[in-house]
Design a protein around this motif. Structure first.
Motif, PDB file in Angstrom:
ATOM      1  N   VAL A 216       0.844  -1.206   0.000  1.00 34.41           N
ATOM      2  CA  VAL A 216       0.000   0.000   0.000  1.00 34.41           C
ATOM      3  C   VAL A 216       0.872   1.246   0.000  1.00 34.41           C
ATOM      4  O   VAL A 216       0.618   2.204  -0.740  1.00 34.41           O
ATOM      5  N   ALA A 217       1.924   1.232   0.804  1.00 32.13           N
ATOM      6  CA  ALA A 217       2.834   2.373   0.851  1.00 32.13           C
ATOM      7  C   ALA A 217       3.518   2.564  -0.504  1.00 32.13           C
ATOM      8  O   ALA A 217       3.706   3.700  -0.959  1.00 32.13           O
ATOM      9  N   PHE A 218       3.887   1.462  -1.154  1.00 37.21           N
ATOM     10  CA  PHE A 218       4.522   1.546  -2.466  1.00 37.21           C
ATOM     11  C   PHE A 218       3.637   2.290  -3.461  1.00 37.21           C
ATOM     12  O   PHE A 218       4.080   3.214  -4.153  1.00 37.21           O
ATOM     13  N   GLY A 224       2.330   9.634  -5.643  1.00 34.05           N
ATOM     14  CA  GLY A 224       2.478  10.963  -5.069  1.00 34.05           C
ATOM     15  C   GLY A 224       1.503  11.291  -3.969  1.00 34.05           C
ATOM     16  O   GLY A 224       1.404  12.446  -3.561  1.00 34.05           O
ATOM     17  N   ARG A 225       0.797  10.272  -3.454  1.00 30.91           N
ATOM     18  CA  ARG A 225      -0.160  10.523  -2.363  1.00 30.91           C
ATOM     19  C   ARG A 225       0.531  10.537  -1.012  1.00 30.91           C
ATOM     20  O   ARG A 225       0.091  11.220  -0.105  1.00 30.91           O
ATOM     21  N   TRP A 226       1.600   9.774  -0.864  1.00 34.63           N
ATOM     22  CA  TRP A 226       2.438   9.830   0.324  1.00 34.63           C
ATOM     23  C   TRP A 226       3.821  10.317  -0.092  1.00 34.63           C
ATOM     24  O   TRP A 226       4.207  10.209  -1.255  1.00 34.63           O
ATOM     25  N   THR A 227       4.554  10.848   0.877  1.00 35.60           N
ATOM     26  CA  THR A 227       5.938  11.245   0.638  1.00 35.60           C
ATOM     27  C   THR A 227       6.873  10.206   1.252  1.00 35.60           C
ATOM     28  O   THR A 227       6.459   9.395   2.088  1.00 35.60           O
ATOM     29  N   ALA A 228       8.131  10.243   0.852  1.00 35.75           N
ATOM     30  CA  ALA A 228       9.108   9.315   1.427  1.00 35.75           C
ATOM     31  C   ALA A 228       9.210   9.469   2.945  1.00 35.75           C
ATOM     32  O   ALA A 228       9.241   8.455   3.665  1.00 35.75           O
ATOM     33  N   THR A 255       8.338  11.087 -11.859  1.00 35.41           N
ATOM     34  CA  THR A 255       7.221  12.022 -11.712  1.00 35.41           C
ATOM     35  C   THR A 255       5.932  11.216 -11.685  1.00 35.41           C
ATOM     36  O   THR A 255       5.677  10.420 -12.598  1.00 35.41           O
ATOM     37  N   ALA A 256       5.123  11.393 -10.645  1.00 39.53           N
ATOM     38  CA  ALA A 256       3.900  10.596 -10.520  1.00 39.53           C
ATOM     39  C   ALA A 256       3.016  10.762 -11.753  1.00 39.53           C
ATOM     40  O   ALA A 256       2.750  11.891 -12.179  1.00 39.53           O
ATOM     41  N   PRO A 257       2.559   9.643 -12.353  1.00 38.06           N
ATOM     42  CA  PRO A 257       1.716   9.734 -13.561  1.00 38.06           C
ATOM     43  C   PRO A 257       0.328  10.246 -13.252  1.00 38.06           C
ATOM     44  O   PRO A 257      -0.124  10.164 -12.129  1.00 38.06           O
TER      45      PRO A 257
END
Length: 257
Positions: A216-218, A224-228, A255-257
């Motif tokens: 889920v985190a991946f 781009g919904r979560w940050t590192a 870059t998030a699609p």
């Protein structure tokens, strides 16, 4: 669960969120769209992908993140429907239409999509990824349960792997490194040579950095919904190898699609 089951179930969960009481004017956190606009976009995209799944030619954007964003703005401007219940029903209907259309064709058949050429099975993975990303946004905005769970995320990997070389960021220029990504029971390698990534089932050499990350985190990080820092703070990732410091940099290479 099959990929087709995941597509239909995800669309149905989004439709439920968009039921009675959903305010289309609710803003999406961290985004320019409202719930009504995100739902309209999902309905339009669902029809687009169902048409492609049925063998129709539907050009849309130029395959780049910027080109897709421009095409999204134009399509929303031409489509005024913002009633959540109506749009929820369309999202569910178009998901089923895609599944029915794709069932009559070979999963290896090549199709042209907004993210470039891919086979029909990967287009289904693309549709699921798209539903999960925007569905998550709607769920957060409406403070409802989101539909991103590890059982469905695994079906997004064919598209995510295909998309990686197509969404490389400027920060990847001249980058050279080999990563092994482990998410749930799946693993794949991403090897950069002079800023160009190649995605393979196994690493071509000893990895510089291995990233083990919750599925889920991946997905939420990749979209781009979560940050590192969020992923690391929630203890959803572990990195190791000869160059473990490359791990936190990995998401910024795309870059998030």
């Amino acid at each position: 669960m099959t990929p087709e089951d995941a597509i239909v179930a995800t669309a149905d969960r989004i439709a439920t969120l968009l039921g009675p009481g959903a305010d289309p004017r609710t803003p999406l956190p961290g985004a320019e769209w409202t719930v009504g606009e995100a739902a309209a976009h999902l309905a339009l995209a669902g029809k687009l992908m169902a048409d492609i799944g049925a063998g129709k030619n539907r050009p849309y954007g130029d395959g780049t993140p910027a080109g897709l964003a421009a095409a999204n703005r134009a399509s929303l401007a031409a489509f005024p429907q913002r009633d959540p219940a109506v749009l929820g029903a369309e999202i569910a209907d178009t998901a089923r239409a895609f599944v029915v259309a794709a069932a009559g064709r070979s999963p290896r058949e090549a199709v042209l999509t907004p993210m470039g050429p891919m086979d029909l099975a990967t287009l289904g993975s693309y549709l699921l990824t798209h539903l999960l990303g925007h569905g998550y946004d709607i769920a957060v905005a409406l403070r409802g349960p989101h539909m991103v769970d590890r059982d469905v995320v695994r079906f997004t990997l064919p598209f995510m792997r295909l998309a990686m070389p197509r969404v490389v960021s400027a920060g990847a220029a001249n980058h050279r490194a080999c990563y092994l990504v482990r998410t749930g029971g799946d693993r794949f390698a991403v090897t950069f040579a002079d800023g160009v990534p190649t995605v393979t089932d196994t690493p071509p050499r000893r990895p510089d950095c291995t990233i083990a990350i919750d599925p889920v985190a991946f997905l939420l990080l990749a979209l781009g919904r979560w940050t590192a820092p969020t992923v690391m703070a929630r203890a959803k990732v572990v990195v190791w190898g000869r160059k473990p410091w490359l791990g936190p940099r990995f998401p910024a290479l795309f870059t998030a699609p």
